[in-house]
Design a protein around this motif. Structure first.
Motif, PDB file in Angstrom:
ATOM      1  N   ARG A  28       0.841  -1.200   0.000  1.00  0.00           N
ATOM      2  CA  ARG A  28       0.000   0.000   0.000  1.00  0.00           C
ATOM      3  C   ARG A  28       0.873   1.245   0.000  1.00  0.00           C
ATOM      4  N   TYR A  29       0.494   2.204  -0.833  1.00  0.00           N
ATOM      5  CA  TYR A  29       1.180   3.491  -0.893  1.00  0.00           C
ATOM      6  C   TYR A  29       0.125   4.584  -0.868  1.00  0.00           C
ATOM      7  N   ASP A  30       0.311   5.559   0.019  1.00  0.00           N
ATOM      8  CA  ASP A  30      -0.641   6.648   0.189  1.00  0.00           C
ATOM      9  C   ASP A  30       0.079   7.968  -0.064  1.00  0.00           C
ATOM     10  N   ARG A  31      -0.429   8.752  -0.985  1.00  0.00           N
ATOM     11  CA  ARG A  31       0.197  10.027  -1.332  1.00  0.00           C
ATOM     12  C   ARG A  31       0.273  10.973  -0.137  1.00  0.00           C
ATOM     13  N   ASP A  32      -0.608  10.806   0.844  1.00  0.00           N
ATOM     14  CA  ASP A  32      -0.576  11.654   2.033  1.00  0.00           C
ATOM     15  C   ASP A  32       0.575  11.302   2.970  1.00  0.00           C
ATOM     16  N   ASP A  33       1.202  10.163   2.747  1.00  0.00           N
ATOM     17  CA  ASP A  33       2.382   9.735   3.511  1.00  0.00           C
ATOM     18  C   ASP A  33       3.434   9.331   2.468  1.00  0.00           C
ATOM     19  N   PRO A  34       3.970  10.312   1.734  1.00  0.00           N
ATOM     20  CA  PRO A  34       4.701  10.032   0.491  1.00  0.00           C
ATOM     21  C   PRO A  34       6.026   9.293   0.625  1.00  0.00           C
ATOM     22  N   PHE A  35       6.598   9.227   1.795  1.00  0.00           N
ATOM     23  CA  PHE A  35       7.872   8.529   1.947  1.00  0.00           C
ATOM     24  C   PHE A  35       7.696   7.050   2.310  1.00  0.00           C
ATOM     25  N   ALA A  36       6.494   6.660   2.698  1.00  0.00           N
ATOM     26  CA  ALA A  36       6.273   5.327   3.268  1.00  0.00           C
ATOM     27  C   ALA A  36       5.544   4.375   2.335  1.00  0.00           C
ATOM     28  N   VAL A  37       5.835   3.102   2.526  1.00  0.00           N
ATOM     29  CA  VAL A  37       5.122   1.981   1.917  1.00  0.00           C
ATOM     30  C   VAL A  37       4.670   1.117   3.084  1.00  0.00           C
ATOM     31  N   SER A 111       3.496   3.771  -7.845  1.00  0.00           N
ATOM     32  CA  SER A 111       3.672   4.763  -6.780  1.00  0.00           C
ATOM     33  C   SER A 111       4.428   5.986  -7.299  1.00  0.00           C
ATOM     34  N   ARG A 112       5.401   5.784  -8.193  1.00  0.00           N
ATOM     35  CA  ARG A 112       6.142   6.922  -8.759  1.00  0.00           C
ATOM     36  C   ARG A 112       5.274   7.740  -9.700  1.00  0.00           C
ATOM     37  N   HIS A 113       4.290   7.096 -10.289  1.00  0.00           N
ATOM     38  CA  HIS A 113       3.341   7.841 -11.125  1.00  0.00           C
ATOM     39  C   HIS A 113       2.497   8.772 -10.248  1.00  0.00           C
ATOM     40  N   LEU A 114       2.174   8.303  -9.063  1.00  0.00           N
ATOM     41  CA  LEU A 114       1.386   9.098  -8.116  1.00  0.00           C
ATOM     42  C   LEU A 114       2.238  10.202  -7.480  1.00  0.00           C
ATOM     43  N   VAL A 115       3.447   9.849  -7.042  1.00  0.00           N
ATOM     44  CA  VAL A 115       4.392  10.799  -6.436  1.00  0.00           C
ATOM     45  C   VAL A 115       5.786  10.469  -6.984  1.00  0.00           C
ATOM     46  N   ARG A 122       6.987  17.624  -1.609  1.00  0.00           N
ATOM     47  CA  ARG A 122       5.918  18.503  -2.124  1.00  0.00           C
ATOM     48  C   ARG A 122       4.526  18.023  -1.717  1.00  0.00           C
ATOM     49  N   TYR A 123       4.426  16.786  -1.279  1.00  0.00           N
ATOM     50  CA  TYR A 123       3.131  16.213  -0.927  1.00  0.00           C
ATOM     51  C   TYR A 123       2.889  16.179   0.579  1.00  0.00           C
ATOM     52  N   LEU A 124       3.849  16.677   1.338  1.00  0.00           N
ATOM     53  CA  LEU A 124       3.682  16.745   2.784  1.00  0.00           C
ATOM     54  C   LEU A 124       2.812  17.944   3.141  1.00  0.00           C
ATOM     55  N   ASP A 125       1.961  17.780   4.115  1.00  0.00           N
ATOM     56  CA  ASP A 125       1.151  18.879   4.635  1.00  0.00           C
ATOM     57  C   ASP A 125       1.689  19.194   6.025  1.00  0.00           C
ATOM     58  N   LEU A 126       2.758  19.965   6.073  1.00  0.00           N
ATOM     59  CA  LEU A 126       3.431  20.244   7.339  1.00  0.00           C
ATOM     60  C   LEU A 126       2.550  21.017   8.301  1.00  0.00           C
ATOM     61  N   ASP A 127       1.718  21.915   7.777  1.00  0.00           N
ATOM     62  CA  ASP A 127       0.806  22.655   8.658  1.00  0.00           C
ATOM     63  C   ASP A 127      -0.168  21.708   9.354  1.00  0.00           C
ATOM     64  N   GLN A 128      -0.732  20.779   8.606  1.00  0.00           N
ATOM     65  CA  GLN A 128      -1.655  19.798   9.190  1.00  0.00           C
ATOM     66  C   GLN A 128      -0.925  18.906  10.192  1.00  0.00           C
ATOM     67  N   ASP A 129       0.277  18.467   9.855  1.00  0.00           N
ATOM     68  CA  ASP A 129       1.049  17.621  10.768  1.00  0.00           C
ATOM     69  C   ASP A 129       1.368  18.365  12.062  1.00  0.00           C
ATOM     70  N   LEU A 130       1.709  19.638  11.966  1.00  0.00           N
ATOM     71  CA  LEU A 130       2.012  20.434  13.142  1.00  0.00           C
ATOM     72  C   LEU A 130       0.767  20.636  14.003  1.00  0.00           C
ATOM     73  N   ARG A 131      -0.374  20.922  13.363  1.00  0.00           N
ATOM     74  CA  ARG A 131      -1.639  21.045  14.101  1.00  0.00           C
ATOM     75  C   ARG A 131      -1.960  19.753  14.858  1.00  0.00           C
ATOM     76  N   GLN A 132      -1.770  18.624  14.202  1.00  0.00           N
ATOM     77  CA  GLN A 132      -2.037  17.318  14.832  1.00  0.00           C
ATOM     78  C   GLN A 132      -1.087  17.091  16.014  1.00  0.00           C
ATOM     79  N   LEU A 133       0.162  17.430  15.831  1.00  0.00           N
ATOM     80  CA  LEU A 133       1.149  17.246  16.883  1.00  0.00           C
ATOM     81  C   LEU A 133       0.801  18.112  18.098  1.00  0.00           C
ATOM     82  N   LEU A 134       0.459  19.361  17.847  1.00  0.00           N
ATOM     83  CA  LEU A 134       0.102  20.269  18.948  1.00  0.00           C
ATOM     84  C   LEU A 134      -1.203  19.849  19.614  1.00  0.00           C
ATOM     85  N   ARG A 135      -2.159  19.362  18.858  1.00  0.00           N
ATOM     86  CA  ARG A 135      -3.423  18.910  19.423  1.00  0.00           C
ATOM     87  C   ARG A 135      -3.184  17.705  20.329  1.00  0.00           C
ATOM     88  N   ASP A 136      -2.302  16.794  19.904  1.00  0.00           N
ATOM     89  CA  ASP A 136      -1.988  15.616  20.713  1.00  0.00           C
ATOM     90  C   ASP A 136      -1.223  15.956  21.962  1.00  0.00           C
TER      91      ASP A 136
END
Length: 138
Positions: A28-37, A111-115, A122-136
């Motif tokens: 499984r490959y998810d564009r929202d987690d672009p470095f991981a399989v 997966s390379r076609h997707l990202v 370029r596919y990371l949402d750092l603002d969302q990740d930071l919001r999640q981290l601070l919320r946790d």
């Protein structure tokens, strides 16, 4: 276009028994987690009787198809031309599976076609990740 790629593969679980057992697995490959399989194994293929999923870098999988790669919990290496070996190291032991290299290459190409490789940032949402981290943290 979907942000997630899933590909079913037949994994041959290598054990001390003379015959390797084939088990279904899913890459499984998810564009929202672009470095991981992720590679998931169904309950009937695990010691715990529950689905088990391993996450590791796409780069590790790409490198391991052609040459031994990895030093940690997940290691990947070629086994002849037709097979790729994935080793999953856990406190309970080591699971070693063989997967058709052609299936892995097809998955990586999709997966390379997707990202595209090298553009994952370029596919990371750092603002969302930071919001999640601070919320946790609260």
């Amino acid at each position: 276009m979907s942000h997630v790629i899933e590909q079913a593969v037949q994994a041959r679980l290598v054990a001390s028994a003379p015959r390797a057992e084939s088990v279904p697995a899913t890459l499984r490959y998810d564009r929202d987690d672009p470095f991981a399989v992720r590679m998931a194994f169904p309950p009937q293929a695990t010691l715990e009787g529950i689905e088990v999923s391993w996450a590791f870098s796409r780069e590790l999988l790409e490198e391991g198809v052609d040459a031994p790669s990895g030093r940690g919990d997940v290691r990947v290496r070629p086994y002849g031309y037709e097979r790729t070996v994935l080793e999953f190291h856990a406190p309970e032991g080591v699971a070693m599976v063989h997967v058709r290299t052609s299936d892995v290459r097809r998955f990586l190409k999709r997966s390379r076609h997707l990202v595209p490789a090298g553009l994952e940032h370029r596919y990371l949402d750092l603002d969302q990740d930071l919001r999640q981290l601070l919320r946790d943290a609260c």
